[in-house]
Design an enzyme around this catalytic site. Structure first.
Site, PDB file in Angstrom:
ATOM      1  N   ARG A  68      46.745  37.372  43.222  1.00 61.49           N
ATOM      2  CA  ARG A  68      47.724  36.471  42.997  1.00 61.49           C
ATOM      3  C   ARG A  68      48.960  36.386  42.081  1.00 61.49           C
ATOM      4  O   ARG A  68      49.935  36.046  42.260  1.00 61.49           O
ATOM      5  CB  ARG A  68      46.895  35.094  42.881  1.00 61.49           C
ATOM      6  CG  ARG A  68      46.020  34.674  43.901  1.00 61.49           C
ATOM      7  CD  ARG A  68      45.234  33.590  43.456  1.00 61.49           C
ATOM      8  NE  ARG A  68      44.324  33.892  42.286  1.00 61.49           N
ATOM      9  CZ  ARG A  68      43.779  32.747  41.519  1.00 61.49           C
ATOM     10  NH1 ARG A  68      44.106  31.467  41.461  1.00 61.49           N
ATOM     11  NH2 ARG A  68      43.109  33.259  40.468  1.00 61.49           N
TER      12      ARG A  68
ATOM     13  N   GLN B  53      40.435  47.236  54.793  1.00 63.68           N
ATOM     14  CA  GLN B  53      39.340  46.592  54.484  1.00 63.68           C
ATOM     15  C   GLN B  53      38.460  45.718  55.542  1.00 63.68           C
ATOM     16  O   GLN B  53      39.326  44.947  56.537  1.00 63.68           O
ATOM     17  CB  GLN B  53      39.423  45.156  53.405  1.00 63.68           C
ATOM     18  CG  GLN B  53      38.217  44.772  53.025  1.00 63.68           C
ATOM     19  CD  GLN B  53      38.530  43.520  52.065  1.00 63.68           C
ATOM     20  OE1 GLN B  53      39.124  42.655  52.245  1.00 63.68           O
ATOM     21  NE2 GLN B  53      38.178  43.739  50.608  1.00 63.68           N
TER      22      GLN B  53
ATOM     23  N   CYS C 185      34.805  37.630  49.922  1.00 67.59           N
ATOM     24  CA  CYS C 185      35.752  36.685  50.273  1.00 67.59           C
ATOM     25  C   CYS C 185      35.056  35.004  50.241  1.00 67.59           C
ATOM     26  O   CYS C 185      33.869  34.966  50.774  1.00 67.59           O
ATOM     27  CB  CYS C 185      36.408  36.623  51.838  1.00 67.59           C
ATOM     28  SG  CYS C 185      37.216  35.357  52.723  1.00 67.59           S
TER      29      CYS C 185
ATOM     30  N   HIS D 186      35.452  41.357  41.414  1.00 69.91           N
ATOM     31  CA  HIS D 186      36.247  40.152  40.961  1.00 69.91           C
ATOM     32  C   HIS D 186      35.195  39.163  40.128  1.00 69.91           C
ATOM     33  O   HIS D 186      34.032  38.567  40.319  1.00 69.91           O
ATOM     34  CB  HIS D 186      36.603  39.173  42.022  1.00 69.91           C
ATOM     35  CG  HIS D 186      37.544  37.888  41.940  1.00 69.91           C
ATOM     36  ND1 HIS D 186      38.209  37.584  42.721  1.00 69.91           N
ATOM     37  CD2 HIS D 186      37.555  37.193  40.792  1.00 69.91           C
ATOM     38  CE1 HIS D 186      39.061  36.516  42.390  1.00 69.91           C
ATOM     39  NE2 HIS D 186      38.457  36.185  41.167  1.00 69.91           N
TER      40      HIS D 186
ATOM     41  N   PRO E 157      43.622  42.975  48.278  1.00 68.75           N
ATOM     42  CA  PRO E 157      43.567  42.562  49.802  1.00 68.75           C
ATOM     43  C   PRO E 157      43.672  41.104  49.793  1.00 68.75           C
ATOM     44  O   PRO E 157      42.806  40.467  49.242  1.00 68.75           O
ATOM     45  CB  PRO E 157      42.407  43.260  50.344  1.00 68.75           C
ATOM     46  CG  PRO E 157      41.387  43.228  49.404  1.00 68.75           C
ATOM     47  CD  PRO E 157      42.011  43.654  48.399  1.00 68.75           C
ATOM     48  N   MET E 158      44.739  40.434  50.425  1.00 73.81           N
ATOM     49  CA  MET E 158      44.907  39.100  50.758  1.00 73.81           C
ATOM     50  C   MET E 158      45.443  38.544  52.007  1.00 73.81           C
ATOM     51  O   MET E 158      46.657  39.168  52.180  1.00 73.81           O
ATOM     52  CB  MET E 158      45.950  38.561  49.348  1.00 73.81           C
ATOM     53  CG  MET E 158      45.500  38.925  47.998  1.00 73.81           C
ATOM     54  SD  MET E 158      46.690  38.053  46.889  1.00 73.81           S
ATOM     55  CE  MET E 158      47.995  39.746  46.842  1.00 73.81           C
ATOM     56  N   ALA E 159      44.537  37.919  52.654  1.00 74.89           N
ATOM     57  CA  ALA E 159      44.887  37.644  53.872  1.00 74.89           C
ATOM     58  C   ALA E 159      46.040  36.829  54.058  1.00 74.89           C
ATOM     59  O   ALA E 159      46.426  35.663  53.214  1.00 74.89           O
ATOM     60  CB  ALA E 159      43.896  36.579  54.485  1.00 74.89           C
TER      61      ALA E 159
ATOM     62  N   ASN F  83      39.286  43.101  38.582  1.00 74.22           N
ATOM     63  CA  ASN F  83      39.881  42.092  39.286  1.00 74.22           C
ATOM     64  C   ASN F  83      39.668  40.584  38.802  1.00 74.22           C
ATOM     65  O   ASN F  83      38.567  40.240  38.692  1.00 74.22           O
ATOM     66  CB  ASN F  83      39.612  41.836  40.851  1.00 74.22           C
ATOM     67  CG  ASN F  83      40.417  41.082  41.766  1.00 74.22           C
ATOM     68  OD1 ASN F  83      39.760  40.685  42.696  1.00 74.22           O
ATOM     69  ND2 ASN F  83      41.544  40.884  41.414  1.00 74.22           N
TER      70      ASN F  83
END
Length: 323
Positions: free
Chosen positions: A227, A72, A102, A171, A18-20, A202
């Site tokens: 990314r 999420q 985050c 992560h 998930p990436m904003a 991750n």
């Protein structure tokens, strides 16, 4: 390699992180087409759902072609998170993920995201209540720790497992690191050895060899890619092919890059409208063309596009010399 999370069977164990501002509906559809096993949506504020924020409703749009999907939530109030999970459970997502990773200041300063790593008791409350509130599998995304003085991913993962979560994603960086330096894959291995639920690794996956090495070094059940896939949705197909057959698919041709940008732009147009969609395409074009000669000049040009016609004219005129 197949992966099961709760009662959800994934065709493979590659997961879009998930990436904003990145993993919106258009980009998820492109990643699905390239063979991604599970698509994670942009994180959604539980409080924003509580207050019926209109922008949040758009963030939660899901297309039947992208299933399975993980939605999420982020927040720090265990009652609001669990109650909002229940409120939205009828939406067509397959897995509910809770964000505890985050690093962004405005999130962390509210005690949300990776700030939760500092509060194991609150982690336990949030996960316990959310698991009890809904029937769908609940997963949690965490980091190595908040900083180097509090590397507690193993402790937090054990709590998450004990509360009934279906999987945990790790992560390999602390919050203090943000996305800098090298991800610590050893912490992923330690979490995998400590819990029996699926562990998703991750951090720093940019090639098929990276994915293979992460699985070998950590024993993780799934690989989450963030990314490394921006401007490169082909990465999922490359990794799947390599893991299945050992074949290394070459990087996309310039024509394939052009076609993907145009397709991405048309999806943006359909789901976001021209004004918003074309502005959002500017960063995507920069990612798609990064590393090519003269790409800086192209980025300057793309920052002035306003319409789909502008984008098509710019991209269709690209040649090897332009890039």
């Amino acid at each position: 390699m197949e992966l099961k999370i709760g009662n959800v069977n994934l065709k493979n164990n590659l997961i879009l992180a998930p990436m904003a501002g990145v993993t919106d509906l258009p980009f998820r559809l492109l990643c699905k087409d390239q063979g991604c096993g599970l698509l994670c949506m942009e994180m959604v504020s539980a409080k924003a759902i509580y207050f019926n924020n209109k922008n949040t409703e758009a963030l939660m749009e899901i297309h039947e072609e992208e299933m399975p999907v993980s939605l999420q939530l982020f927040g720090s109030d265990s009652d609001i998170i669990s109650e909002m999970a229940k409120r939205i459970e009828e939406k067509p997502f397959d897995i509910l993920d809770i964000n505890m990773g985050c690093p962004v200041p405005k999130v962390v300063n509210n005690g949300e995201g990776s700030a939760l790593m500092k509060n194991p008791k609150l982690v336990e409350e949030i996960v316990t209540k959310t698991v009890k509130a809904i029937q769908k599998p609940v997963t949690v995304k965490i980091r190595k720790g908040f900083n180097d003085d509090s590397v507690n991913a193993v402790e937090i993962a054990k709590i998450i497992e004990g509360c009934g979560a279906a999987a945990v994603a790790v992560h390999g960086r602390t919050r203090e690191q943000y996305y800098s330096g090298k991800a610590d894959w050893d912490i992923i291995r330690r979490v995998k050895e400590a819990v029996s639920i699926p562990v998703v690794g991750n951090g720093d996956i940019e090639s098929p060899l990276d994915a293979e090495r992460m699985m070998k070094e950590t024993g993780c059940d799934g690989v989450m890619i963030g990314r490394g896939v921006r401007g490169n949705p082909w990465l999922f197909r490359q990794i799947n092919t390599y893991l299945d057959t050992g074949e290394r698919i070459p990087k996309p041709t310039l024509e394939e890059v052009r076609d993907m940008i145009i397709r991405h732009g048309r999806l943006q147009l359909r789901y976001k409208g021209e004004h918003q969609g074309m502005r959002e395409m500017r960063k995507h074009v920069a990612w798609y063309t990064a590393g090519y000669p003269n790409s800086a000049r192209l980025r300057n040009q793309v920052n002035s596009i306003e319409t789909m016609d502008d984008l098509e004219r710019l991209i269709e005129g690209l040649t090897v010399n332009v890039l």
